[in-house]
Structures are given as structure tokens and as C-alpha cells.
Design a protein around this motif. Structure first.
Motif, PDB file in Angstrom:
ATOM      1  N   HIS A  67      27.956   5.325  19.600  1.00 43.18           N
ATOM      2  CA  HIS A  67      29.737   5.461  19.159  1.00 43.18           C
ATOM      3  C   HIS A  67      30.169   4.956  20.996  1.00 43.18           C
ATOM      4  O   HIS A  67      31.455   3.831  21.009  1.00 43.18           O
ATOM      5  CB  HIS A  67      30.552   6.740  18.942  1.00 43.18           C
ATOM      6  CG  HIS A  67      31.923   7.392  19.219  1.00 43.18           C
ATOM      7  ND1 HIS A  67      32.762   5.846  18.087  1.00 43.18           N
ATOM      8  CD2 HIS A  67      32.303   7.642  19.954  1.00 43.18           C
ATOM      9  CE1 HIS A  67      33.868   6.495  18.217  1.00 43.18           C
ATOM     10  NE2 HIS A  67      33.850   7.615  19.673  1.00 43.18           N
ATOM     11  N   ALA A  68      29.785   5.386  22.110  1.00 37.11           N
ATOM     12  CA  ALA A  68      30.767   5.942  23.392  1.00 37.11           C
ATOM     13  C   ALA A  68      30.053   4.005  23.516  1.00 37.11           C
ATOM     14  O   ALA A  68      31.476   3.517  24.095  1.00 37.11           O
ATOM     15  CB  ALA A  68      29.901   6.969  24.035  1.00 37.11           C
ATOM     16  N   ARG A  69      29.200   3.715  23.597  1.00 37.43           N
ATOM     17  CA  ARG A  69      29.408   2.139  24.010  1.00 37.43           C
ATOM     18  C   ARG A  69      30.711   1.050  23.344  1.00 37.43           C
ATOM     19  O   ARG A  69      30.794   0.233  24.498  1.00 37.43           O
ATOM     20  CB  ARG A  69      27.559   1.746  23.814  1.00 37.43           C
ATOM     21  CG  ARG A  69      26.226   2.024  24.923  1.00 37.43           C
ATOM     22  CD  ARG A  69      25.166   1.315  24.276  1.00 37.43           C
ATOM     23  NE  ARG A  69      25.233   1.881  22.966  1.00 37.43           N
ATOM     24  CZ  ARG A  69      23.508   3.038  23.111  1.00 37.43           C
ATOM     25  NH1 ARG A  69      23.408   3.719  24.531  1.00 37.43           N
ATOM     26  NH2 ARG A  69      22.521   3.256  22.055  1.00 37.43           N
ATOM     27  N   GLN A  70      30.306   1.544  22.196  1.00 35.61           N
ATOM     28  CA  GLN A  70      30.852   0.881  21.859  1.00 35.61           C
ATOM     29  C   GLN A  70      32.714   0.888  21.700  1.00 35.61           C
ATOM     30  O   GLN A  70      33.332   0.234  22.069  1.00 35.61           O
ATOM     31  CB  GLN A  70      30.956   0.838  20.149  1.00 35.61           C
ATOM     32  CG  GLN A  70      30.107   0.228  19.421  1.00 35.61           C
ATOM     33  CD  GLN A  70      29.504  -1.140  19.852  1.00 35.61           C
ATOM     34  OE1 GLN A  70      30.389  -2.243  19.214  1.00 35.61           O
ATOM     35  NE2 GLN A  70      28.706  -1.607  19.658  1.00 35.61           N
ATOM     36  N   THR A  71      33.195   1.906  22.386  1.00 29.69           N
ATOM     37  CA  THR A  71      34.170   2.893  22.072  1.00 29.69           C
ATOM     38  C   THR A  71      34.371   2.190  23.953  1.00 29.69           C
ATOM     39  O   THR A  71      35.253   1.428  23.762  1.00 29.69           O
ATOM     40  CB  THR A  71      33.891   4.242  22.470  1.00 29.69           C
ATOM     41  OG1 THR A  71      34.569   4.527  21.250  1.00 29.69           O
ATOM     42  CG2 THR A  71      35.624   4.561  22.549  1.00 29.69           C
ATOM     43  N   LEU A  72      33.247   2.723  24.829  1.00 31.39           N
ATOM     44  CA  LEU A  72      34.247   1.713  26.865  1.00 31.39           C
ATOM     45  C   LEU A  72      33.861  -0.115  26.047  1.00 31.39           C
ATOM     46  O   LEU A  72      34.872  -0.065  27.279  1.00 31.39           O
ATOM     47  CB  LEU A  72      32.784   2.671  27.174  1.00 31.39           C
ATOM     48  CG  LEU A  72      32.804   4.031  27.407  1.00 31.39           C
ATOM     49  CD1 LEU A  72      31.712   4.703  27.839  1.00 31.39           C
ATOM     50  CD2 LEU A  72      34.055   4.589  27.656  1.00 31.39           C
ATOM     51  N   LEU A  73      33.215  -0.384  25.773  1.00 33.30           N
ATOM     52  CA  LEU A  73      33.581  -1.550  25.098  1.00 33.30           C
ATOM     53  C   LEU A  73      34.511  -2.415  24.675  1.00 33.30           C
ATOM     54  O   LEU A  73      35.207  -2.900  25.230  1.00 33.30           O
ATOM     55  CB  LEU A  73      32.360  -2.428  24.443  1.00 33.30           C
ATOM     56  CG  LEU A  73      31.005  -2.928  25.282  1.00 33.30           C
ATOM     57  CD1 LEU A  73      30.183  -2.870  24.060  1.00 33.30           C
ATOM     58  CD2 LEU A  73      30.316  -3.813  26.537  1.00 33.30           C
ATOM     59  N   ARG A  74      35.011  -1.674  23.653  1.00 30.09           N
ATOM     60  CA  ARG A  74      36.318  -1.744  22.786  1.00 30.09           C
ATOM     61  C   ARG A  74      37.483  -1.973  24.785  1.00 30.09           C
ATOM     62  O   ARG A  74      38.655  -2.267  24.410  1.00 30.09           O
ATOM     63  CB  ARG A  74      36.581  -1.192  22.209  1.00 30.09           C
ATOM     64  CG  ARG A  74      35.829  -1.656  20.573  1.00 30.09           C
ATOM     65  CD  ARG A  74      36.671  -1.243  19.317  1.00 30.09           C
ATOM     66  NE  ARG A  74      36.770  -0.097  19.034  1.00 30.09           N
ATOM     67  CZ  ARG A  74      35.478   0.240  19.221  1.00 30.09           C
ATOM     68  NH1 ARG A  74      34.313  -0.580  18.492  1.00 30.09           N
ATOM     69  NH2 ARG A  74      35.202   1.742  18.902  1.00 30.09           N
ATOM     70  N   ALA A  75      37.208  -0.530  25.092  1.00 26.46           N
ATOM     71  CA  ALA A  75      38.499   0.514  26.379  1.00 26.46           C
ATOM     72  C   ALA A  75      38.179  -1.443  27.384  1.00 26.46           C
ATOM     73  O   ALA A  75      39.508  -1.708  27.613  1.00 26.46           O
ATOM     74  CB  ALA A  75      37.866   1.136  26.232  1.00 26.46           C
ATOM     75  N   GLU A  76      37.383  -1.360  27.772  1.00 20.81           N
ATOM     76  CA  GLU A  76      37.054  -2.731  28.526  1.00 20.81           C
ATOM     77  C   GLU A  76      38.005  -3.821  28.497  1.00 20.81           C
ATOM     78  O   GLU A  76      38.246  -4.459  29.103  1.00 20.81           O
ATOM     79  CB  GLU A  76      36.062  -2.884  29.175  1.00 20.81           C
ATOM     80  CG  GLU A  76      35.052  -1.667  30.069  1.00 20.81           C
ATOM     81  CD  GLU A  76      33.570  -1.446  29.847  1.00 20.81           C
ATOM     82  OE1 GLU A  76      33.092  -2.804  29.773  1.00 20.81           O
ATOM     83  OE2 GLU A  76      33.085  -0.841  30.538  1.00 20.81           O
ATOM     84  N   GLN A  77      37.419  -4.299  27.048  1.00 26.16           N
ATOM     85  CA  GLN A  77      38.362  -5.640  26.430  1.00 26.16           C
ATOM     86  C   GLN A  77      39.394  -5.894  27.170  1.00 26.16           C
ATOM     87  O   GLN A  77      40.139  -6.873  27.138  1.00 26.16           O
ATOM     88  CB  GLN A  77      37.487  -5.909  25.236  1.00 26.16           C
ATOM     89  CG  GLN A  77      38.294  -7.385  24.426  1.00 26.16           C
ATOM     90  CD  GLN A  77      37.550  -8.844  25.026  1.00 26.16           C
ATOM     91  OE1 GLN A  77      35.973  -8.205  24.890  1.00 26.16           O
ATOM     92  NE2 GLN A  77      38.562  -9.152  25.462  1.00 26.16           N
ATOM     93  N   VAL A  78      39.824  -4.322  26.062  1.00 29.03           N
ATOM     94  CA  VAL A  78      41.376  -4.195  25.797  1.00 29.03           C
ATOM     95  C   VAL A  78      42.522  -4.265  27.791  1.00 29.03           C
ATOM     96  O   VAL A  78      43.196  -5.223  27.775  1.00 29.03           O
ATOM     97  CB  VAL A  78      42.060  -3.420  25.330  1.00 29.03           C
ATOM     98  CG1 VAL A  78      43.653  -2.597  25.780  1.00 29.03           C
ATOM     99  CG2 VAL A  78      41.885  -2.964  23.921  1.00 29.03           C
ATOM    100  N   ALA A  79      41.700  -3.214  28.648  1.00 29.70           N
ATOM    101  CA  ALA A  79      41.881  -3.445  29.287  1.00 29.70           C
ATOM    102  C   ALA A  79      41.549  -5.258  30.009  1.00 29.70           C
ATOM    103  O   ALA A  79      42.552  -6.059  31.110  1.00 29.70           O
ATOM    104  CB  ALA A  79      40.762  -2.764  30.588  1.00 29.70           C
TER     105      ALA A  79
END
Length: 302
Positions: A67-79
Motif C-alpha cells: 500500500h505504501a509503495r503505491q501511495t507514494l508513487l501516486r503522490a510522486e506522480q501528482v507532484a
């Protein structure tokens, strides 16, 4: 769950201990421990199994890590998408590589890209070939470039080719004028080679076995750059990829000689990205430049 807590938790899961994660993140161990304790209290479960040699995620921790990997990747993508509104003025690109590309090819590619887009930052991590693929598959690297001896389905391959092994020597070496040499010719001179865990050494040893010859290296090193001073100061030769030291060869400081054998000395090289991930604009731009710097793929794929 806060992003900071997830990031610290994932760092411990990767590093295997709070102390190692502290060094990697440059964050106090007490702060990391506190964040993990907060997560365990919030979720009502133990996230790590404490063992004598470190910390291993519990079954609940494994679920949270994904979950953390996917969440952080999504956050990086938005940024990244927000930054892309400003073109290539800003961005961060993480590259994982096996050592053969870290010596010359990648630093030059990054320098050329920086000259065009000085606002883009890079993180270059050198790993064993298989770990490069794992880092890309896990989202820990945006781009991976590595030697490979077998196909992989863990990542999306955007460049797939083969590269020859060469013998590297000084310009006045007795073999320097040869168009090519046989692997048996290496027995006459001091030889420097990488360690047994590298694809270059595995291919070289297999070729020697196929020829029925034994070559005892004078120098074995797990750092390719250590082979270069040996070559420059002796009548020895170093075995490595034709892509590893392009600049000294171009400047005439060293000479590369193709090595021939009954068994192919070719190794596969791949540029890899994460499966089904929309790459940030800056990553796409650097990816195009990196692939353009590599040898063209032949029409038959080899």
C-alpha cells in the motif's frame, strides 16, 4: 496514515533496520521509531518482526508495504504532473544501474541532460543487475539500465540489445593493433576481471570452459574503476563491456580490442521501466536521450 509515516516505514522495510533507514534518510532513529509506533497503534497490529539480524515486515507489514509503495508513487506522480505545468523546469529522476553503465555512459548522459534542463535533479544508484530490475519493479527507481542474461517479465523493457565484451589495454600494448584477438591470446598477459557475481565474469568463465583453457586473473575486483589504473600501468588487459569506458577510448587514452571465442561473449542489455506506470514528463525526456545514446537495435533485434 500520514505520508511521512509511510515513507519511514517503507525505508525500514527496505533497509532491514531502523538504524540503516536512519542513515539512508538522514533522519534521527528516534523519529523513525516514533512514526512506526504511531502506525502500529493506529492499525492495532505489529508491523515488524524483530530478529537478531534486523527487522522483517510481519504479514500485516507486507500488506502495508505494498500500500505504501503505491501511495507514494501516486503522490510522486501528482507532484510530477504539477511540475510539468512548468515544462522541464523542475523534476527528480531516479536511475538504477549495474556498474558497467555507471562508469562512463550514465554520468555523461546526465551531464548532457543537465546542460539542457538544469532544474532536473538526479539520483543514481548502482546495484547488482538483478537488483536493478527489482528496484524498477518496486517503484524505487524510475529507470533501470542493466546487463541481463535471461528475459524478465517484472518490468517493461523499452530497449533490448546485446553488447560485446572487449579487452582494454594501453595504446602501446603488443596486442593494441589487432582487429580482434582470440580468448586464448589472453593467457600471455596479466588479466584484470570483475568478480564472479557479475555477468561479465560469468560469460568470460563460460567461454574459457568452452575453449578448454584456464586463465588465472592477476587482478579480480568488484569495482570496475579499479581495473583501469592496472591497465594503464602494466602490460595487462581488462575484460569489460564495450560500453563501459567510451570516453578514455574516444580520447585515445585506452584501446579496446574485440575478443572472439567459440562461445558468444555477447551480453544482453536492457533499459527498464515499471509496468503500466505513466512516467513523468522529465523521466520520459531523459529516457529518450538515454536510449539515443545506446547502440541502435539491429532490424533482427540483435
Amino acid at each position: 496514515m500520514q505520508m511521512v509515516g509511510l515513507r519511514y516505514f517503507l525505508a525500514v522495510a527496505h533497509a532491514g533496520s531502523i538504524a540503516a533507514a536512519s542513515n539512508r534518510l538522514n533522519v534521527a532513529a528516534s523519529a523513525i521509531s516514533r512514526q512506526i509506533a504511531n502506525l502500529e497503534a493506529e492499525l492495532g497490529c505489529v508491523l515488524f518482526e524483530r530478529r537478531p539480524r534486523g527487522m522483517v515486515p510481519s504479514p500485516a507489514g507486507e500488506l502495508l508495504a505494498e500500500h505504501a509503495r503505491q501511495t507514494l508513487l501516486r503522490a510522486e506522480q501528482v507532484a510530477a504532473e504539477i511540475q510539468e505545468l512548468q515544462g522541464l523546469a523542475r523534476g527528480f529522476i531516479r536511475v538504477a544501474t549495474s556498474e558497467g553503465f555507471a562508469l562512463d555512459l550514465l554520468p555523461n548522459a546526465i551531464a548532457e541532460f543537465h546542460a539542457l534542463y538544469p532544474g532536473i535533479r538526479f539520483e543514481l544508484q548502482m546495484l547488482p543487475p538483478a537488483q536493478v530490475t527489482q528496484a524498477v519493479a518496486a517503484g524505487d527507481a524510475d529507470i533501470g539500465i542493466t546487463f541481463c542474461l535471461s528475459p524478465t517479465s517484472l518490468v517493461r523493457v523499452v530497449y533490448d540489445n546485446v553488447v560485446a565484451m572487449i579487452a582494454l589495454c594501453v595504446p602501446d600494448h603488443p596486442l593494441a593493433g589487432r582487429a580482434a584477438i582470440q580468448i586464448a591470446d589472453l593467457r600471455t598477459y596479466p588479466i584484470a576481471v570483475p568478480t564472479l557475481d557479475t555477468t561479465a565474469r560469468q560469460v568470460f568463465d563460460a567461454a574459457c570452459l568452452a575453449e578448454g583453457i584456464v586463465i588465472e586473473p592477476t587482478l579480480t575486483a568488484n569495482i570496475l574503476s579499479a581495473l583501469l589504473p592496472f591497465v594503464r600501468r602494466t602490460k595487462g588487459l581488462a575484460l569489460m563491456s564495450a560500453l563501459s569506458v567510451q570516453t578514455p577510448i574516444r580520447l585515445g587514452e585506452l584501446v579496446s580490442i574485440p575478443v572472439q571465442s567459440r562461445m558468444s561473449l555477447m551480453r544482453g542489455i536492457q533499459v527498464q521501466v515499471m509496468q503500466e506506470r505513466k512516467l513523468p514528463h522529465a523521466v520520459q525526456a531523459f529516457l529518450r536521450q538515454l536510449v539515443a545514446a545506446l547502440p541502435p537495435v539491429a532490424a533482427d533485434g540483435g
